[in-house]
Design a protein around this motif. Sequence first.
Motif, mmCIF file in Angstrom:
data_model
loop_
_atom_site.group_PDB
_atom_site.id
_atom_site.type_symbol
_atom_site.label_atom_id
_atom_site.label_comp_id
_atom_site.label_asym_id
_atom_site.label_seq_id
_atom_site.Cartn_x
_atom_site.Cartn_y
_atom_site.Cartn_z
ATOM 1 N N MET A 224 -26.006 6.625 -44.844
ATOM 2 C CA MET A 224 -25.023 5.888 -45.649
ATOM 3 C C MET A 224 -24.700 4.540 -45.028
ATOM 4 O O MET A 224 -24.484 3.558 -45.738
ATOM 5 N N GLN A 225 -24.675 4.500 -43.699
ATOM 6 C CA GLN A 225 -24.437 3.225 -43.035
ATOM 7 C C GLN A 225 -25.596 2.275 -43.232
ATOM 8 O O GLN A 225 -25.418 1.113 -43.542
ATOM 9 N N LYS A 226 -26.797 2.816 -43.008
ATOM 10 C CA LYS A 226 -27.976 1.961 -43.064
ATOM 11 C C LYS A 226 -28.127 1.343 -44.450
ATOM 12 O O LYS A 226 -28.398 0.159 -44.580
ATOM 13 N N TYR A 227 -27.940 2.148 -45.473
ATOM 14 C CA TYR A 227 -28.150 1.646 -46.832
ATOM 15 C C TYR A 227 -26.858 1.171 -47.486
ATOM 16 O O TYR A 227 -26.817 0.928 -48.686
ATOM 17 N N ASP A 228 -25.798 1.052 -46.703
ATOM 18 C CA ASP A 228 -24.515 0.562 -47.234
ATOM 19 C C ASP A 228 -24.083 1.319 -48.486
ATOM 20 O O ASP A 228 -23.694 0.713 -49.488
ATOM 21 N N LEU A 229 -24.133 2.630 -48.436
ATOM 22 C CA LEU A 229 -23.771 3.427 -49.605
ATOM 23 C C LEU A 229 -22.314 3.829 -49.547
ATOM 24 O O LEU A 229 -21.792 4.097 -48.470
ATOM 25 N N VAL B 251 -16.695 -0.314 -41.705
ATOM 26 C CA VAL B 251 -17.467 0.673 -40.945
ATOM 27 C C VAL B 251 -18.081 0.001 -39.722
ATOM 28 O O VAL B 251 -18.057 0.546 -38.615
ATOM 29 N N ASP B 252 -18.592 -1.212 -39.909
ATOM 30 C CA ASP B 252 -19.167 -1.939 -38.776
ATOM 31 C C ASP B 252 -18.101 -2.246 -37.723
ATOM 32 O O ASP B 252 -18.357 -2.123 -36.526
ATOM 33 N N VAL B 253 -16.919 -2.656 -38.179
ATOM 34 C CA VAL B 253 -15.835 -2.969 -37.236
ATOM 35 C C VAL B 253 -15.470 -1.728 -36.428
ATOM 36 O O VAL B 253 -15.347 -1.773 -35.200
#
Lengths: 450, 450
Positions: A224-229, B251-253
Amino acid sequence: MQFEITKEYIQQIQQLIAENKNTALLNLLEDLHYADVAEIIEELDTKEAIYLIKLLDSDVTSEVIAELDEDDREKILKRLSSKEIAEEIEELDTDDATDIIAELSEEQKKEVISHIEDEEHAKDIIELLRYDEDTAGGLMAKELVKVNENWNVLTCVKEMRKQAEEVTRVHSIYVVDDNDILKGRLSLKDLLTTSTKTAIKDVLIKKVDAVNVNDKAEDVARIMQKYDLEAIPVVDELGRLVGRITIDDIVDVIKEEAEKDYQLAAGITQDVEADDSIWKLTKARLPWLLIGMFGGLGAASIINGFQGAFLKFPVLLIFIPLIQATAGNVGVQSSAIVVQALANNTMKGEMANRIFKEFLLGLINGLVIASVVILISHFAFHTSFLISITVCVALITVIIMAALIGTFIPVFLEKQGIDPAVATGPFITTSNDVFGILIYFMIAKMILGF
Amino acid sequence: MQFEITKEYIQQIQQLIAENKNTALLNLLEDLHYADVAEIIEELDTKEAIYLIKLLDSDVTSEVIAELDEDDREKILKRLSSKEIAEEIEELDTDDATDIIAELSEEQKKEVISHIEDEEHAKDIIELLRYDEDTAGGLMAKELVKVNENWNVLTCVKEMRKQAEEVTRVHSIYVVDDNDILKGRLSLKDLLTTSTKTAIKDVLIKKVDAVNVNDKAEDVARIMQKYDLEAIPVVDELGRLVGRITIDDIVDVIKEEAEKDYQLAAGITQDVEADDSIWKLTKARLPWLLIGMFGGLGAASIINGFQGAFLKFPVLLIFIPLIQATAGNVGVQSSAIVVQALANNTMKGEMANRIFKEFLLGLINGLVIASVVILISHFAFHTSFLISITVCVALITVIIMAALIGTFIPVFLEKQGIDPAVATGPFITTSNDVFGILIYFMIAKMILGF
């Protein structure tokens, strides 16, 4: 917009509770977000908390209960009847509902579920209870919007409206066939701009990322993080749509993962917080201290074994803390970098290259530190030339060794299926302590020849 | 659905690039998500990467470039002309576009911006460049859907459709007045179910969480997490809507925050990765090792000062590693718990209570460890009664002191406005090493009276 709880505010609430002033309490709390109410409840004692929970609407209190710390929740649920718990559960989405029910005793689980009036909700919860909490199944909720590929846009919009009432936030509209197999998704935009007679089959987007119900929670988080879902559908072994996971649950997984690594690095085994009981904190901390202790005793027996040497060259002994601290620090640094690379899936290239790089790094750091130490100890401790050489060679060797151990152990643990983060903790410091001192004395023996 | 890059796959792509087989390359890569393409690009050398970037569509490559590591991106942007960079920028949302432009030199910034054809886009980027990257302004994008409170539902839907084309994902529809002041939000559901003539004023939801453009990124992260928000509007000092932040940026933060704490705890100052250059890794690691080194030398001079003592009771020296390791481990544990409590805003209650709890914890751990050490060292090293007592008392004292220092220092640093996470690193281990050894010898002096 930040809501700040002050001491005075809590005292005011406690006062109102003591005086049974319900109207004033409701006025004070009515506009608050449930996350704020949860913060207030955490500051109250159990009796006061129960008072508020019974006073407020169950659509707020259910979310409050879901939001609380596990320990605080346990205390409150103990004071509620199974029927009262069921009423709260009824208001929650299936994923949160299941998390709460999973914490109850087997007997109470049955009782609470039997009191849930919405049969569909109860069935969904029973299904979700079957999944391990660290899998996609354990994270997912049953609430989602799904349409059949054989419908047309008009039927679809009608059905969607009905379903959307059950769903807090509509992220995606999933398309399934008659067997519930996930076929694709719909874009809201397309739906708004297409003729109402168009068949769903003709507008669906076939490319849809999905995870399997047995996938590990951390893999789901990674995807989900990788594909910004913001949401991902979950399918079972046959490809049938069984639930969906939303990003807010994943945020929790990401945070917990990162915090667990941090705690392991600091030598704390369980997920503890500053407010936990002394007993829980001791259980989390003592085992690591005992590992450190055995390391210390190991080092003691090494030094003891070289008694002849240190009686002859007592000055050797004053550098033990330096050798030990350096070995520990280097080991922790190297392993932390590798642990993070493993966690983020950014370990690339050959192991041999990495080892060589750590070797070079260790050599550079070792040379710098050894030079400073030689200078200072010459002036401060008037060390002889041979002793200086001994300390220097030992420092450089120990740094390189610690860097290599720090790099190698996490990779090794990962291959064995053990969480590599345990390696950054006192475990690596301890083994580096022992090895460091052993190397120091062995080098001293070679150079000074005792 | 996990996409796995294999060595063979990369070799195949390199082969195709070497042979200029563009059609085959396009076939191979066309269905891939940009995040996957970014992973492939990271495995290629710069020349090959540039080849692919020039070959693929800019709506993919722009996202790929945004997705890359800063170092990899820098290498690629160096090989592209300002016009080519501008073309990529054109495809990106303003937040990602700004992040990339911010990395360029002042001169190139101007050049690239002057090549952006969409004037609105350029203006938005120029505005976003003004904000500090660690603030809400630095995180937000200008793409959002906003409607005027004076419109009716029909106008609103029309305008929304127009705006929605610019916006990848519509999270919320924000309502503003004629002066762009944020007035509320609309629910898609309400919009779908209300008569088209209804005024927006009458259906808007007035309660809308917003952050100020100058709020710190980590505060925004905390708010969005606490209230489970997927997007939050950003307003300026006058309350005017200036942008929105989405959960994927948060999420990145969150991840970066957690990783930074972990790295600091491990004694790594900069944000480094395993793949960084030796020079960058040395810069991140050496300073902490030097702190540890000075600690080690400090300990050396303490031991040196007690030379009379250890010549008389040499057995005292073999316990130095034990004392030191224990002090370090306890300190790191205590500080890690406090650092996490501070980071999660869960520090509650009085400082005095916390100190007392750490004292008790230290006492319990100290008693357990001291008992084990007494037993083992009696049999292994035949230590005399007085030496055993010395080691025990020292261990218990050192553990309590380390726990208190570990608790106190992060709180003190936080009050001074310094990131408390630096305390968990070699900094605390080092100071505990020195104090630990000092206490050990002082207690030895009291008990053994040398």
